[in-house]
Each structure stands twice: as C-alpha cells, then as structure tokens.
Design a protein around this motif. Structure first.
Motif, short mmCIF file in Angstrom:
data_model
loop_
_atom_site.label_atom_id
_atom_site.label_comp_id
_atom_site.label_asym_id
_atom_site.label_seq_id
_atom_site.Cartn_x
_atom_site.Cartn_y
_atom_site.Cartn_z
N ALA A 248 0.90 -1.43 0.09
CA ALA A 248 -0.31 -0.18 0.27
C ALA A 248 1.01 1.19 0.09
O ALA A 248 0.54 2.18 -0.58
N LEU A 249 2.08 1.19 0.88
CA LEU A 249 2.79 2.45 0.55
C LEU A 249 3.54 2.55 -0.68
O LEU A 249 3.40 3.89 -1.20
N LEU A 250 3.87 1.58 -1.26
CA LEU A 250 4.38 1.49 -2.61
C LEU A 250 3.35 2.13 -3.67
O LEU A 250 3.68 2.98 -4.54
N ALA A 251 2.15 1.88 -3.41
CA ALA A 251 0.93 2.31 -4.52
C ALA A 251 0.47 3.64 -4.10
O ALA A 251 -0.26 4.19 -4.95
N GLY A 252 0.97 4.25 -3.16
CA GLY A 252 0.46 5.42 -2.57
C GLY A 252 -1.01 5.34 -2.04
O GLY A 252 -1.66 6.43 -1.92
N ASN A 253 -1.44 4.24 -1.47
CA ASN A 253 -2.58 4.25 -1.06
C ASN A 253 -2.83 4.67 0.54
O ASN A 253 -3.08 3.85 1.52
N PHE A 254 -2.43 5.91 0.71
CA PHE A 254 -2.44 6.59 1.94
C PHE A 254 -2.65 7.98 1.87
O PHE A 254 -2.52 8.67 0.84
N TYR A 255 -2.85 8.67 3.01
CA TYR A 255 -2.99 10.11 3.20
C TYR A 255 -2.20 10.44 4.59
O TYR A 255 -2.29 9.75 5.35
N ALA A 256 -1.53 11.57 4.38
CA ALA A 256 -1.10 12.21 5.59
C ALA A 256 -2.00 13.14 6.44
O ALA A 256 -2.98 13.84 5.77
N SER A 257 -1.85 13.11 8.01
CA SER A 257 -2.85 13.87 8.57
C SER A 257 -2.33 14.52 9.93
O SER A 257 -1.64 13.80 10.38
N GLN A 258 -2.81 15.44 10.46
CA GLN A 258 -2.54 15.89 11.82
C GLN A 258 -3.79 15.71 12.76
O GLN A 258 -4.00 16.09 13.77
N GLY A 259 -4.75 15.37 12.01
CA GLY A 259 -6.36 14.82 12.68
C GLY A 259 -7.52 14.73 11.90
O GLY A 259 -8.34 13.88 12.03
N PRO A 260 -7.47 15.71 10.84
CA PRO A 260 -8.64 15.31 9.99
C PRO A 260 -8.71 14.04 9.42
O PRO A 260 -7.65 13.60 9.04
N GLU A 261 -10.00 13.64 8.99
CA GLU A 261 -10.28 12.38 8.23
C GLU A 261 -10.63 12.56 6.78
O GLU A 261 -11.31 13.30 6.45
N ILE A 262 -10.03 11.85 6.17
CA ILE A 262 -10.40 11.75 4.49
C ILE A 262 -10.87 10.41 4.35
O ILE A 262 -10.25 9.33 4.56
N LYS A 263 -12.07 10.25 3.97
CA LYS A 263 -12.81 8.69 3.92
C LYS A 263 -13.03 8.38 2.55
O LYS A 263 -12.75 7.09 2.34
N GLU A 264 -13.11 9.30 1.64
CA GLU A 264 -13.15 8.50 0.22
C GLU A 264 -12.56 9.59 -0.68
O GLU A 264 -12.74 10.93 -0.62
N LEU A 265 -11.95 9.21 -1.94
CA LEU A 265 -11.37 10.04 -3.15
C LEU A 265 -11.29 9.24 -4.16
O LEU A 265 -10.71 8.21 -4.43
N TYR A 266 -12.31 9.77 -5.20
CA TYR A 266 -12.08 9.38 -6.57
C TYR A 266 -12.35 10.31 -7.71
O TYR A 266 -12.77 11.34 -7.46
N PHE A 267 -11.99 9.98 -8.67
CA PHE A 267 -12.11 10.74 -10.03
C PHE A 267 -13.32 10.16 -10.89
O PHE A 267 -13.06 8.91 -11.26
N GLU A 268 -13.94 10.95 -11.45
CA GLU A 268 -14.87 10.61 -12.39
C GLU A 268 -15.20 11.63 -13.43
O GLU A 268 -15.56 12.81 -12.92
N ASP A 269 -15.20 11.33 -14.61
CA ASP A 269 -15.75 12.21 -15.68
C ASP A 269 -15.29 13.69 -15.56
O ASP A 269 -15.92 14.75 -15.31
#
Length: 340
Positions: A248-269
């Motif tokens: 997952a690290l190699l694939a970039g399947n993560f985000y950095a945080s100091q507290g806030p949560e990111i639940k979903e991220l996608y690209f479409e159209d």
C-alpha cells in the motif's frame, strides 16, 4: 468510470512512519512506544532508529505491526553542528525478511545507544565502509541504494535540516517526503511543508507525502511538550499483514494527517470527489496557479466537495482543514494518468 485514488475496499490503519527509541536516542523502549501508540489508536509503527535497523517482530500482534527501518543522514562539515546542513532519510524495509542495511560503515555514524547494538546489524560484508558527505552525489547514492535494495525511502524535515531548493532539487530516489514532521514542529520549526511538497511536484518529482512524529519522547506523553501523536499516515490496505501494508505504501494508498479524516477520494468524468470528516475547508491544489476550495457555511456541516479537474492542471491534491487548524493532505495525482 470511477477511479478510486484511495482504494474503495480495505481498511485504514493509523501509522507513525518515523520513530526513535532507546535503540538510538529516544527515551522509550520499543515496547513502551508500542503501548503508547496502541493506546492512541495506532496500528503501525516503523521503528527507524538512527543508522541501525533492529527488527522488533516480538511486538507484533493481531492489532499491531512493527515495520523494520532506520534513519540515515548526510551532514556537512567545517562548522559547529547548529550551522551545518544535513539531509535525513528513513528507509523502511518493504519485505519482513529484508534485514540488510545499505551504506553501512563498520565504525562510524551510530549515535545514542546505537553502539550497543552495532554487533546486531546485518549488512553486505563484501561492501567497503560507506563514507558520507552532504552532496547531491552522496545523498543520491544513499537514496537509490535504499530504493534498489527493497526499502521505502522518505525525505525528512527539510526545515530543521537547514535545506532549501538548491539541496532537494538535486535529490533523486525518494518515494515520499514528510509534509509534516510533528517532532520538529513541536520544537518550533515550520515543519508543516505543503509549499516544499508543491515545489518538488512542480519540478517534476512524482513523490508521495507522509505525516510522521519523529518522536524521541524527551517529554512526558501527557504534557504539551510531548512529540507524539501529532502527525500520522493513514494507510488503506486489505489487512494488517506486513506486505499488505508496504504494498500500500508503494502504491500510494494513504494520506497524511494531523487530525482530519479523509474517507473517500475518486475521479470520475473530469471531476474529483472527496468525502471527509466534519471540517472547515477542503482545497484542491494544482500544479498551476489555480486552486479551488469549498468552505463550511455558517450553521452547516462540510464533509464533501467536488472539483473540476483540467488536463492542464498538471497534478491535483486535496487538503482538508478542521476547526482546530489541523490539516490532512492527500498525495498528488497527475492529470496525464487521471485522464488515461
């Protein structure tokens, strides 16, 4: 068709990818670090003591994973240390059986309690002792040796290191840079570094960003001076197995945080969709002067945003700001890949 930039399936695991213990110059033992971090919701700690890699498999259990790693540095000479530039990098082993250090020296560079563990270090005994210098050539040898020998390589705390564009512009081989180093931030350095991340991206470096503590635990955990639990990396993976996490690290399947949560991220159209925890602002930064932001309106809750993406944006990345002024940052996603 939706392109999930953070995987649709799997689970987020909270990780500290830069940590020091009594194996080098930290104040807590590896076991004490585990207990402290587990009690704050962490599932992963990369043990990256200075210049020596000691595995801590004995700490693993169904809810905790210890990653093997170490931190190396290349420091300039000729001046008192407080004036010298230095380049620090963490190397995290991608395979649990990868225990050989690169760029090893048989008699130099260990600090703190490291000398007590020198006899446990594993390295290629056919290689000569590696001499370090603060130069593009030396740093690139170190970073690329890490990458080529099965490590995830991070570039650490450039502000504390007194480095600037003339230094990091010439570095190659890193997988990621620390967008936030909480330990340095707590001591007064401006180590929340989105500007440096964007600078690197606009140079053409396709790297990730991570949040870390770089904890040494010189202050009690329950005091304002504590350097723990302030910046972390949320890794999305199918399970808490070693290879699942490092893949997952190699694939970039993560985000950095100091507290806030990111639940979903996608690209479409041609649009980027983000779902977050309750926040004050969601911003999409691009590789150009144009940015786009969504704000919480008075009396309402902000958890979602949608931004138009143009191929000319070069790259896009998301920043979420919460009511406490803390940030979460995604990796950059380049438009030539999004629009394929």
């Amino acid at each position: 068709m939706k392109k999930y930039l953070l995987p649709k399936d799997g689970q987020f695991y909270k990780a500290n990818l830069h940590c020091h213990t009594t194996v080098s110059d930290g104040k807590l033992t590896p076991a004490e670090v585990k207990e402290a971090y587990k009690s704050h919701g962490y599932s992963i700690v990369a043990y990256t003591d200075h210049d020596i890699m000691i595995p801590h498999d004995e700490l693993n259990d169904e809810g905790f994973l210890a990653l093997h790693g170490y931190e190396m540095e290349a420091t300039s000479s000729g001046l008192p240390f407080k004036f010298r530039k230095t380049c620090h990098m963490c190397l995290i082993a991608l395979d649990p059986d990868n225990l050989k250090q690169v760029c090893w020296h048989r008699s130099k560079y260990l600090i703190g309690h490291g000398e007590e563990y020198r006899h446990l270090a594993q390295f290629d005994e056919n290689m000569p002792d590696f001499e370090r210098s603060h130069s593009h050539e030396c740093v690139n040898i170190m970073m690329n040796a890490g990458r080529e020998n099965g490590f995830f390589v991070t570039y650490n705390h450039p502000v504390w290191s007194l480095e600037d564009r003339s230094d990091y512009e010439g570095y190659t081989g890193m997988h990621a840079m620390e967008i936030c180093n909480y330990g340095c931030f707590k001591t007064g350095f401006a180590e929340y570094n989105p500007i440096i991340y964007d600078d690197m991206l606009r140079m053409g470096k396709r790297i990730y960003c991570i949040g870390t503590d770089d904890n040494h635990n010189g202050a009690p955990l329950d005091t304002p001076r504590s350097d723990s639990f302030g910046a972390f990396t949320m890794i999305k993976a199918p399970d808490l197995e070693y290879k699942s996490i490092t893949d997952a690290l190699l694939a970039g399947n993560f985000y950095a945080s100091q507290g806030p949560e990111i639940k979903e991220l996608y690209f479409e159209d041609g649009k980027l969709y983000v779902t977050a925890g309750a926040c004050e602002k969601i911003t999409m930064t691009t590789g150009t002067r144009k940015t786009r932001s969504a704000y919480r309106e008075k009396g309402k809750v902000l958890t979602k945003a949608c931004f138009e993406v143009l191929e000319e944006d070069v790259y896009v990345r998301i920043t979420v700001k919460d009511k406490y002024g803390r940030y979460a940052d995604t990796n950059a996603y380049f438009t030539d890949e999004l629009f394929k």
